[in-house]
Design an enzyme around this catalytic site. Structure first.
Site, PDB file in Angstrom:
ATOM      1  N   ARG A  76      98.830 -46.527 -25.321  1.00 49.85           N
ATOM      2  CA  ARG A  76      99.572 -46.203 -27.071  1.00 49.85           C
ATOM      3  C   ARG A  76     100.944 -47.059 -27.063  1.00 49.85           C
ATOM      4  O   ARG A  76     100.109 -47.165 -28.278  1.00 49.85           O
ATOM      5  CB  ARG A  76     100.668 -44.693 -26.582  1.00 49.85           C
ATOM      6  CG  ARG A  76      99.716 -43.601 -25.854  1.00 49.85           C
ATOM      7  CD  ARG A  76     100.760 -42.111 -25.924  1.00 49.85           C
ATOM      8  NE  ARG A  76      99.567 -41.592 -26.502  1.00 49.85           N
ATOM      9  CZ  ARG A  76     100.056 -40.366 -25.220  1.00 49.85           C
ATOM     10  NH1 ARG A  76     101.544 -39.880 -25.361  1.00 49.85           N
ATOM     11  NH2 ARG A  76      99.328 -39.286 -25.845  1.00 49.85           N
ATOM     12  N   LYS A 134      88.032 -23.832 -21.073  1.00 52.23           N
ATOM     13  CA  LYS A 134      87.660 -22.806 -21.262  1.00 52.23           C
ATOM     14  C   LYS A 134      87.105 -22.528 -23.030  1.00 52.23           C
ATOM     15  O   LYS A 134      87.540 -23.382 -23.406  1.00 52.23           O
ATOM     16  CB  LYS A 134      89.092 -22.241 -21.369  1.00 52.23           C
ATOM     17  CG  LYS A 134      89.913 -21.676 -20.006  1.00 52.23           C
ATOM     18  CD  LYS A 134      90.564 -21.139 -19.981  1.00 52.23           C
ATOM     19  CE  LYS A 134      91.398 -20.249 -18.655  1.00 52.23           C
ATOM     20  NZ  LYS A 134      93.055 -19.947 -18.697  1.00 52.23           N
ATOM     21  N   GLY A 136      92.471 -33.564 -25.696  1.00 49.00           N
ATOM     22  CA  GLY A 136      92.391 -33.297 -24.197  1.00 49.00           C
ATOM     23  C   GLY A 136      91.554 -34.155 -23.381  1.00 49.00           C
ATOM     24  O   GLY A 136      91.971 -35.047 -23.104  1.00 49.00           O
ATOM     25  N   GLY A 181      95.984 -33.613 -28.446  1.00 45.48           N
ATOM     26  CA  GLY A 181      95.957 -32.069 -28.632  1.00 45.48           C
ATOM     27  C   GLY A 181      96.131 -32.108 -30.500  1.00 45.48           C
ATOM     28  O   GLY A 181      95.431 -31.322 -31.199  1.00 45.48           O
TER      29      GLY A 181
HETATM   30  P1  AMP Z   1      89.911 -29.135 -21.005  1.00 43.50           P
HETATM   31  O1  AMP Z   1      91.189 -29.772 -21.086  1.00 43.50           O
HETATM   32  O2  AMP Z   1      89.532 -27.889 -21.902  1.00 43.50           O
HETATM   33  O3  AMP Z   1      89.092 -29.969 -21.995  1.00 43.50           O
HETATM   34  O4  AMP Z   1      89.105 -29.040 -19.215  1.00 43.50           O
HETATM   35  C1  AMP Z   1      89.010 -30.238 -18.949  1.00 43.50           C
HETATM   36  C2  AMP Z   1      89.720 -29.475 -17.534  1.00 43.50           C
HETATM   37  O5  AMP Z   1      88.171 -28.988 -17.157  1.00 43.50           O
HETATM   38  C3  AMP Z   1      89.388 -30.510 -16.491  1.00 43.50           C
HETATM   39  O6  AMP Z   1      89.941 -30.297 -15.967  1.00 43.50           O
HETATM   40  C4  AMP Z   1      87.600 -29.806 -15.517  1.00 43.50           C
HETATM   41  O7  AMP Z   1      88.370 -30.136 -14.662  1.00 43.50           O
HETATM   42  C5  AMP Z   1      87.293 -28.766 -16.346  1.00 43.50           C
HETATM   43  N1  AMP Z   1      86.251 -28.088 -15.730  1.00 43.50           N
HETATM   44  C6  AMP Z   1      85.601 -29.026 -16.396  1.00 43.50           C
HETATM   45  N2  AMP Z   1      84.073 -28.187 -15.585  1.00 43.50           N
HETATM   46  C7  AMP Z   1      84.433 -27.401 -14.856  1.00 43.50           C
HETATM   47  C8  AMP Z   1      84.038 -25.990 -14.507  1.00 43.50           C
HETATM   48  N3  AMP Z   1      82.423 -26.106 -14.352  1.00 43.50           N
HETATM   49  N4  AMP Z   1      84.556 -25.284 -13.668  1.00 43.50           N
HETATM   50  C9  AMP Z   1      85.862 -24.881 -13.393  1.00 43.50           C
HETATM   51  N5  AMP Z   1      87.132 -25.861 -14.331  1.00 43.50           N
HETATM   52  C10 AMP Z   1      85.942 -27.243 -14.975  1.00 43.50           C
END
Ligand code: AMP
Length: 395
Positions: free
Chosen positions: A35, A197, A353, A376
């Site tokens: 950064r 999610k 993210g 974000g």
């Molecule tokens: P995000 O911040 O929503 O982009 O999510 C990232 C996180 O999703 C990472 O820490 C991954 O470990 C988790 N992730 C990715 N694939 C899976 C999965 N199949 N089951 C559980 N967590 C997951």
């Protein structure tokens, strides 16, 4: 979009909102300087004009004036990266600060103490913003990482500089690179959305359907889509209350002519652990007692084929639990395919993210066209929102 390149700052005091919210280790040393490096072009541009820079930033989430959140800890790293001694003052408003600013000479840099030591910053307090505004002849915002916040230093302050305000080079380049995907993308345009999610990515999914031709869905969120279509996903991460929405997104994509690509196989594990027993399985026939933690080899080939045929690529979110070695292959395969497409002339943007963490971990940073500095903030841009920090500069 007026940037620092359009203004001559000779003899001027320039108040710059930077994002020096960097990670520190237990010895209070900066462990990732990305950064600070990202803010360098803007700062150097002003110094080369013979202006002086007053840098303001937040660091972490202090409740009071805890030392661990002091920007004093960033001074050495910033001095080294900028190649100019960075002076420091232990507050961001008040008499001492004003005196320091008054004695600042062209070519000098002063870093103010953590803005969030004052609770008025996050509240977007107008009187506090006005006090800050007294410190500069010009206001520059280069803090993309906080551009989605309507805080005193990121948005409210701009109204005290009706003419003398502009975009920093980092903020401008983040906006331009998103435009290269969302408005000027050369087709086929492919978005790869992964991560944990569906709920945190719904608005992104809905708003990017218009400019894209292909949507690849990976990560934990893919299982909500697979289950909604009647698949068995065992103990995989699923948001049951989002199944209806997943079907709606698939329907919307169909209407807009977007091809959706879901995993066909998965690496499954008997527990959420690096040391779990693993196997592979069809993505829609995962046995009870097993959970999908990564995309499988057939999916990785399938996704790579779509990616390599794309001219514009957006990547947000990992394909699996990349933090654990046995479940990193899907994410690495996506990174490799994007690197190959980019080497062949495609434009690729990674942002929002955890995708940036994955790109860094597997050394893809120099193999993609652009890596966003904002988690974000980038997500909100992809959601089609106008960020308060950007809006304030345009008004
Ligand atoms: P995000 O911040 O929503 O982009 O999510 C990232 C996180 O999703 C990472 O820490 C991954 O470990 C988790 N992730 C990715 N694939 C899976 C999965 N199949 N089951 C559980 N967590 C997951």
């Amino acid at each position: 979009m007026k940037t620092v390149s359009d203004i001559n700052f000779k003899g001027k005091k320039v108040l710059i909102r930077v994002d020096f919210n960097v990670p520190l280790n237990d010895d209070m040393e900066v462990t990732d300087t990305t950064r600070i490096e990202a803010a360098k072009p803007t700062i150097i541009n002003i110094l080369e004009d013979d202006g002086c820079c007053i840098l303001m930033s937040h660091l972490g989430r202090p409740k009071d004036r805890e030392d661990e959140f002091s920007l004093q800890h960033v001074v050495d790293a910033a001095t080294e990266i900028l190649g100019v001694q960075v002076h420091f003052v232990n507050d961001c408003v008040g008499e001492t600060v004003e005196e320091k600013v008054a004695s600042l000479q062209p070519g000098e840099i002063l870093l103010l103490e953590n803005l969030r030591y004052h609770e008025e910053e996050k509240r977007g307090d107008k009187a506090f913003a006005e006090k800050l505004s007294k410190l500069g002849d010009y206001y520059v915002n280069d803090a993309f990482g906080t551009a989605h916040r309507a805080h005193a230093s990121t948005a409210v302050i701009a109204e005290f500089f009706p003419e003398n305000k502009c975009f920093g080079l980092l903020l401008a380049s983040e906006i331009e690179n998103v435009k290269k995907v969302l408005t000027d993308g050369q087709s086929p345009v492919t978005a790869i959305i992964g991560g944990a999610k569906v709920s945190s990515k719904i608005t992104v999914l809905e708003s990017i359907l218009d400019p894209i031709d292909h949507l690849i869905i990976g990560g934990g969120m893919a299982f909500t889509f697979i289950k909604a279509q009647g698949g068995s996903v065992g103990g995989s991460l699923v948001e049951d209350d989002k199944q209806e929405l997943a079907l709606e997104i698939l329907e919307m994509a169909k209407k807009k002519g977007v091809e959706v690509h879901l995993p066909v196989d998965a690496i499954i594990a008997d527990s959420f652990s690096e040391f779990a027993t693993t196997d592979d399985s069809a993505a829609d026939a995962i046995p009870e007692g097993w959970m999908g933690l990564d995309t499988g080899p057939r999916t990785n080939e399938y996704f790579a084929r779509v990616i390599k045929e794309s001219n514009t690529i957006l990547w947000n979110g990992p394909a699996g639990v990349f933090e654990m070695e046995p479940f990193a292959q899907g994410t690495i395969a996506i990174g490799n395919a994007i690197a190959e497409a980019t080497a062949n002339g495609a434009f690729s943007l990674v942002g929002g993210g955890d995708s940036v963490a994955a790109v860094k971990k597997f050394n893809f940073t120099d193999k993609v066209s652009y890596v966003s500095t904002g988690g974000g903030a980038m997500l909100e841009m992809l959601e089609g929102k106008t960020l308060p920090g950007i809006k304030a500069l345009m008004e």
